[in-house]
Write an enzyme that holds these catalytic residues in place. Structure first.
Site, PDB file in Angstrom:
ATOM      1  N   LEU A 134       3.561  -0.869  -4.755  1.00  0.00           N
ATOM      2  CA  LEU A 134       3.563   0.431  -4.105  1.00  0.00           C
ATOM      3  C   LEU A 134       2.115   0.862  -3.926  1.00  0.00           C
ATOM      4  O   LEU A 134       1.256   0.570  -4.760  1.00  0.00           O
ATOM      5  CB  LEU A 134       4.291   1.477  -4.961  1.00  0.00           C
ATOM      6  N   ASP A 135       1.827   1.579  -2.844  1.00  0.00           N
ATOM      7  CA  ASP A 135       0.489   2.132  -2.666  1.00  0.00           C
ATOM      8  C   ASP A 135       0.172   3.074  -3.822  1.00  0.00           C
ATOM      9  O   ASP A 135       1.073   3.661  -4.445  1.00  0.00           O
ATOM     10  CB  ASP A 135       0.402   2.902  -1.353  1.00  0.00           C
ATOM     11  N   GLY A 136      -1.122   3.286  -4.072  1.00  0.00           N
ATOM     12  CA  GLY A 136      -1.521   4.158  -5.162  1.00  0.00           C
ATOM     13  C   GLY A 136      -0.931   5.555  -5.048  1.00  0.00           C
ATOM     14  O   GLY A 136      -0.537   6.161  -6.043  1.00  0.00           O
ATOM     15  N   THR A 138       1.864   6.399  -3.610  1.00  0.00           N
ATOM     16  CA  THR A 138       3.326   6.387  -3.542  1.00  0.00           C
ATOM     17  C   THR A 138       3.909   6.331  -4.951  1.00  0.00           C
ATOM     18  O   THR A 138       3.440   5.571  -5.791  1.00  0.00           O
ATOM     19  CB  THR A 138       3.813   5.168  -2.730  1.00  0.00           C
TER      20      THR A 138
END
Length: 296
Positions: A134-136, A138
């Site tokens: 997951l993106d930071g 998110t």
């Protein structure tokens, strides 16, 4: 994983600049240059001078233990745990993989601290046991393998789309279709390597979405991922003219949100070792409900 680093001052040598910026030895910095893990607009060599503002693209060889990744306490919730795998709830703001200027307080640091055996997992020194990310900014559900056999099976399940991953987000505007599948191919933005874009010849990418409601030009949207490209949901919805709330990198004008309002709320799959059907849900975090409550 590719990082962009920029020089904040002039340096006599590129290898000295990289050693300082990446927090590695000078010899390791030279190896990265020689092995083409460092790129720039022109050909480079260890002895070249670095000019203030100059940018370099760093692609880490994940199989190479460039530095020791330390285990340390990191805030994340374990939703499910057995001898084979973990399902965790990652908070927004926790970056998954270590990188330049961010070698500490990542999810990998936290996993190694709580589960030391994960440090010996395949997948490279940056992502032991990590089968998706997951993106930071998110939040939400992720799974982590605890042994090589489980990891291999989970990776195949992702490849063959046997895992149901769903996200929820707040987006600006409302797309013309309330429900559809977006199929734009994604790759690095030709004008900005740090960001992604829909590009001819990019990697095939499929994002399903359904608008749940729209209020005051803000839509609550459910997403189902059929592929797992970097920034996929963010890129696809921005291309529709509906950037996610808080996503200033992809067109949102918000400057006080502090995160992208994107949350991995559902993860369902058949356990790769026990054949048990598992399904997990994490409802929207406080950042969403606060934003909705404050909408005028």
């Amino acid at each position: 994983m590719i990082e962009i680093i920029a020089a904040e001052a002039d340096y006599d040598r590129l290898d000295l600049f990289l050693a300082e910026k990446l927090e590695v030895s000078r010899k390791r910095a030279q190896d990265l240059i020689v092995n083409d893990n460092i790129r720039a607009e022109k050909r480079i060599k260890p002895s070249m001078k670095v000019v203030k503002g100059q940018k370099f693209y760093v692609e880490f060889p994940e199989s190479c233990n460039m530095r020791s990744i330390e285990g340390e306490p990191v805030d994340f919730e374990v939703v499910y745990e057995d001898e084979y795998l973990l399902v965790i709830n990652k908070p927004a703001g926790v970056v998954v993989h270590p990188g330049p200027g961010n070698w500490h307080n990542t999810l990998v640091n936290g996993l190694i601290y709580r589960y030391p055996e994960i440090a010996r997992m395949p997948g490279g020194w940056l992502r032991p046991g990590i089968v998706h990310r997951l993106d930071g900014g998110t939040s939400g559900l992720m799974m982590v393998a605890r042994d090589p056999k489980t990891m291999g099976r989970l990776q195949r399940m992702f490849t063959y789309r046997e895992i149901d991953k769903q996200y929820i987000a707040l987006a600006h505007g409302r797309p013309k279709k309330s429900e559809a599948i977006i199929s734009g191919p994604i790759d690095h933005d030709p004008d900005d390597y740090y960001h992604q874009a829909i590009v001819a010849g990019g990697k095939p990418s499929l994002t399903g979405y359904k608008v749940l409601w729209t209020r005051n030009d803000i839509s609550l949207v459910n997403f189902k991922l059929y592929t797992g490209r970097t920034h996929q949901i963010r890129v696809h919805f921005s291309a529709l003219g509906c950037p996610l709330v808080g996503d200033t990198a992809y067109g949102a004008k918000d400057n006080n949100i502090g995160r992208v309002l994107l949350h991995s709320w559902k993860l369902a799959f058949m356990h790769p070792m026990t054949d048990q059907q598992l399904s997990f849900r994490q409802f929207i975090p406080e950042a969403f409900t606060k934003y909705i409550a404050e909408m005028k």
